[in-house]
Design an enzyme around this catalytic site. Structure first.
Site, PDB file in Angstrom:
ATOM      1  N   ASP A 158      29.750  27.541  48.141  1.00  0.00           N
ATOM      2  CA  ASP A 158      30.086  28.179  49.419  1.00  0.00           C
ATOM      3  C   ASP A 158      30.811  29.516  49.253  1.00  0.00           C
ATOM      4  OD1 ASP A 158      29.139  25.825  50.643  1.00  0.00           O
ATOM      5  OD2 ASP A 158      31.075  24.876  50.283  1.00  0.00           O
ATOM      6  N   LYS A 196      26.901  33.208  48.550  1.00  0.00           N
ATOM      7  CA  LYS A 196      25.791  33.702  47.719  1.00  0.00           C
ATOM      8  C   LYS A 196      24.613  34.183  48.555  1.00  0.00           C
ATOM      9  CE  LYS A 196      25.862  29.748  45.683  1.00  0.00           C
ATOM     10  NZ  LYS A 196      27.165  29.184  46.071  1.00  0.00           N
ATOM     11  N   GLY A 225      23.303  25.522  51.143  1.00  0.00           N
ATOM     12  CA  GLY A 225      23.148  26.114  52.478  1.00  0.00           C
ATOM     13  C   GLY A 225      23.537  27.572  52.360  1.00  0.00           C
ATOM     14  N   HIS A 226      22.542  28.435  52.234  1.00  0.00           N
ATOM     15  CA  HIS A 226      22.838  29.860  52.073  1.00  0.00           C
ATOM     16  C   HIS A 226      22.695  30.562  53.419  1.00  0.00           C
ATOM     17  CE1 HIS A 226      21.941  29.681  47.479  1.00  0.00           C
ATOM     18  NE2 HIS A 226      23.009  29.025  47.846  1.00  0.00           N
ATOM     19  N   GLN A 240      25.187  26.140  44.714  1.00  0.00           N
ATOM     20  CA  GLN A 240      26.466  25.478  44.403  1.00  0.00           C
ATOM     21  C   GLN A 240      27.363  26.436  43.609  1.00  0.00           C
ATOM     22  OE1 GLN A 240      23.474  23.235  43.579  1.00  0.00           O
ATOM     23  NE2 GLN A 240      23.609  23.075  45.777  1.00  0.00           N
ATOM     24  N   THR A 247      27.770  18.440  41.033  1.00  0.00           N
ATOM     25  CA  THR A 247      26.392  18.214  41.428  1.00  0.00           C
ATOM     26  C   THR A 247      25.606  17.857  40.164  1.00  0.00           C
ATOM     27  OG1 THR A 247      24.564  19.045  42.768  1.00  0.00           O
ATOM     28  CG2 THR A 247      25.631  20.651  41.295  1.00  0.00           C
ATOM     29  N   LYS A 283      34.835  37.437  51.589  1.00  0.00           N
ATOM     30  CA  LYS A 283      35.797  37.013  52.608  1.00  0.00           C
ATOM     31  C   LYS A 283      37.182  37.623  52.422  1.00  0.00           C
ATOM     32  CE  LYS A 283      33.808  33.032  54.719  1.00  0.00           C
ATOM     33  NZ  LYS A 283      33.973  31.681  55.201  1.00  0.00           N
ATOM     34  N   SER A 284      37.201  38.854  51.946  1.00  0.00           N
ATOM     35  CA  SER A 284      38.473  39.550  51.738  1.00  0.00           C
ATOM     36  C   SER A 284      39.240  39.640  53.056  1.00  0.00           C
ATOM     37  CB  SER A 284      38.225  40.971  51.241  1.00  0.00           C
ATOM     38  OG  SER A 284      37.262  40.977  50.225  1.00  0.00           O
ATOM     39  N   ASP A 285      38.503  39.785  54.154  1.00  0.00           N
ATOM     40  CA  ASP A 285      39.113  39.979  55.478  1.00  0.00           C
ATOM     41  C   ASP A 285      39.951  38.785  55.942  1.00  0.00           C
ATOM     42  OD1 ASP A 285      36.315  39.034  55.391  1.00  0.00           O
ATOM     43  OD2 ASP A 285      36.685  38.528  57.498  1.00  0.00           O
ATOM     44  N   SER A 321      33.247  42.046  50.053  1.00  0.00           N
ATOM     45  CA  SER A 321      32.677  41.703  51.351  1.00  0.00           C
ATOM     46  C   SER A 321      33.824  41.558  52.342  1.00  0.00           C
ATOM     47  CB  SER A 321      31.882  40.400  51.236  1.00  0.00           C
ATOM     48  OG  SER A 321      31.442  40.014  52.508  1.00  0.00           O
ATOM     49  N   VAL A 322      33.676  42.213  53.501  1.00  0.00           N
ATOM     50  CA  VAL A 322      34.763  42.192  54.498  1.00  0.00           C
ATOM     51  C   VAL A 322      34.307  41.588  55.828  1.00  0.00           C
ATOM     52  CG1 VAL A 322      36.069  44.100  53.478  1.00  0.00           C
ATOM     53  CG2 VAL A 322      34.251  44.611  55.114  1.00  0.00           C
TER      54      VAL A 322
HETATM   55  P1  IMP Z   1      25.317  16.573  45.770  1.00  0.00           P
HETATM   56  O1  IMP Z   1      24.892  17.783  45.003  1.00  0.00           O
HETATM   57  O2  IMP Z   1      24.756  16.537  47.152  1.00  0.00           O
HETATM   58  O3  IMP Z   1      25.091  15.305  45.032  1.00  0.00           O
HETATM   59  O4  IMP Z   1      26.902  16.675  45.965  1.00  0.00           O
HETATM   60  C1  IMP Z   1      27.786  16.612  44.866  1.00  0.00           C
HETATM   61  C2  IMP Z   1      29.056  17.413  45.131  1.00  0.00           C
HETATM   62  O5  IMP Z   1      28.713  18.802  45.181  1.00  0.00           O
HETATM   63  C3  IMP Z   1      29.735  17.111  46.474  1.00  0.00           C
HETATM   64  O6  IMP Z   1      31.123  17.276  46.319  1.00  0.00           O
HETATM   65  C4  IMP Z   1      29.200  18.186  47.383  1.00  0.00           C
HETATM   66  O7  IMP Z   1      30.067  18.466  48.458  1.00  0.00           O
HETATM   67  C5  IMP Z   1      29.091  19.356  46.434  1.00  0.00           C
HETATM   68  N1  IMP Z   1      28.042  20.303  46.807  1.00  0.00           N
HETATM   69  C6  IMP Z   1      26.723  20.169  46.649  1.00  0.00           C
HETATM   70  N2  IMP Z   1      26.072  21.240  47.089  1.00  0.00           N
HETATM   71  C7  IMP Z   1      27.006  22.097  47.525  1.00  0.00           C
HETATM   72  C8  IMP Z   1      26.954  23.426  48.071  1.00  0.00           C
HETATM   73  O8  IMP Z   1      25.909  24.050  48.212  1.00  0.00           O
HETATM   74  N3  IMP Z   1      28.157  23.969  48.391  1.00  0.00           N
HETATM   75  C9  IMP Z   1      29.332  23.329  48.203  1.00  0.00           C
HETATM   76  N4  IMP Z   1      29.430  22.107  47.687  1.00  0.00           N
HETATM   77  C10 IMP Z   1      28.270  21.498  47.342  1.00  0.00           C
END
Ligand code: IMP
Length: 421
Positions: free
Chosen positions: A12, A15, A39-40, A222, A237, A329-331, A410-411
């Protein structure tokens, strides 16, 4: 030539925005690991679009988008994402190339993810429950299926064989909370729809592009602290999120890798369970959460927030050989009187500037240092000259600690809110 952009924290970092911002410089954007757990978020003209499996170059004309063999694909979510992305105006049929060797997430993998988490109770990982772990487990256990298998005339028989073991395990775990028929119906429907899209042998595809002089951007998902080998195991992960993952996840040799860009937030967040040494489980943490809108793009879960962890950042820089840093997220930090960062851990009463073998077991306390904050709103600033002095000092501190220049700041979420140094 392949450049890499990846997250240096617990995911998060932002990216999606940066990959989208950098894309005009590249002919190809490729994903090399992860899947719909990512989730990009891209923000264009005030509109937000979330990509999970599709690479972030999809909205740029003339950019090819490749899904490498290291990725895991859930046909159901993938088709939903393709439709959303097409509706938002992208030419997915013309610009997306799906590597046949990417792993296939089956409906039972998602059920297994939930069943394993349920069985762990309080020790659960906090998985996104997208079936990521069980799919990689099957891949490495040589029991998985690949997305290219959907074209095999025996696909359904092979699928039935593959899920037998899953169903046994689910039964053993006494996890009955699912309707396989419904899940399979949408699975097979999505697979039929998916056959209309472009499938390639992505290792040949990417290497041919490199040989013809094209520039490739490998986009990580990730973050480094969630890496299966080097992250805060087992709260990680199931893939290699560091730059080494690019070579095996795309089939490109290390010699082709050029610049590695590492992205980090000006502070730190984590979703799910597991150690988070610089966490602020107090009002300050809540302030960061509110001001940074720290709620998951994929799951909507509130993220845990804390100060920047410089020990973990240096570790991530080392693992991936990061050449340039990008601070996001410097802002969000504007208006905070004293801005902190973790500079060392206290482990069993001793100061340490390296990560312990087991972050979960170690009796680990943060040692913070603080710098003067700044009150100015950074979101309208577009050049380095406009930035407040104390903010610049904070950036210099990070550069000094890591030994790597911060090249982009990034601001704000929009493409335009980006300062190149
Ligand atoms: P999994 O990859 O869904 O098995 O999750 C394993 C761990 O990685 C958990 O703590 C999730 O919250 C974290 N995680 C997986 N994908 C992301 C991501 O894209 N951003 C932030 N945390 C992630």
């Amino acid at each position: 030539m392949v450049d890499v952009v990846l997250g240096l924290q617990w995911g998060d970092e932002g990216k999606g925005k940066i990959a989208d911002f950098l894309t005009p410089r590249y002919d190809v954007v490729a994903r090399f690991q992860g899947g719909p757990n990512a989730g990009h978020s891209l923000e264009m003209n005030g509109k937000k679009h979330v990509l999970n499996t599709i690479p972030s170059g999809i909205f740029h004309e003339n950019c090819m988008n490749v899904i490498g063999n290291g990725v895991v694909i859930d046909p159901v979510r993938f088709m939903e994402e393709i439709r959303r992305t097409e509706e938002a105006g992208a030419d997915v049929k013309g610009r997306l190339f799906i590597g046949r060797k990417a792993s296939l997430i089956m409906p039972t993998h998602k059920v297994l993810d939930a069943a394993f988490e349920h069985a762990k109770g309080d020790e659960k990982i906090g998985s996104t429950l997208r079936g990521i772990g069980p799919t990689y487990r099957d891949k490495y256990g040589r029991a998985g299926m690949r997305i290219g298998d959907i074209f095999d005339p025996d696909f359904e028989d092979r699928y039935r064989d593959a899920i037998k073991l899953h169903l046994n395990t689910i039964e053993q775990l006494k996890f009955g909370d699912f309707k396989l028929g419904d899940l399979e119906w949408e699975f097979f429907e999505a697979i039929e729809a998916l056959k209309e899209y472009n499938f390639v042998d992505s290792e040949y595809f990417v290497n041919d592009l490199i040989a013809s002089g094209k520039k490739v951007l490998a986009e990580g998902a990730q973050g480094s602290m969630l890496d299966i080998d080097f992250g805060s195991y087992p709260f990680v992960t199931s893939s290699n999120t560091i730059s080494g993952g690019v070579t095996v996840g795309l089939g490109v040799a290390p010699k082709h890798i050029n610049t590695v860009r590492g992205i980090f937030k000006a502070y730190c967040t984590r979703v799910g369970g597991g150690p988070f040494p610089s966490e602020l489980d107090n009002e300050e943490g809540q302030l960061l959460r509110d001001r940074g809108h720290e709620y998951g793009a994929t799951t909507g879960r509130p993220r845990r927030c804390g100060w920047l962890d410089l020990v973990a950042l240096k570790y991530a820089v080392m693992l991936s050989g990061v050449d340039e840093l990008i601070m996001m997220k410097s802002d969000v930090l504007s208006g905070i009187e004293k801005v902190g960062a973790l500079v060392a851990y206290e482990i069993d009463g001793k100061r340490s500037e390296t990560l312990p073998y087991d972050m979960c077991k170690a009796d680990l306390k943060p040692i913070f240092e603080y710098k003067e904050g700044w009150s100015e709103d950074l979101t309208q600033m577009r050049s380095e000259d406009e930035l407040p002095e104390s903010f610049k000092n904070y950036v210099s501190w990070i550069e000094k600690e890591t030994g790597v220049p911060v090249k982009i700041l990034s601001v704000g979420p929009d493409r335009s809110q980006t300062i190149i140094r």
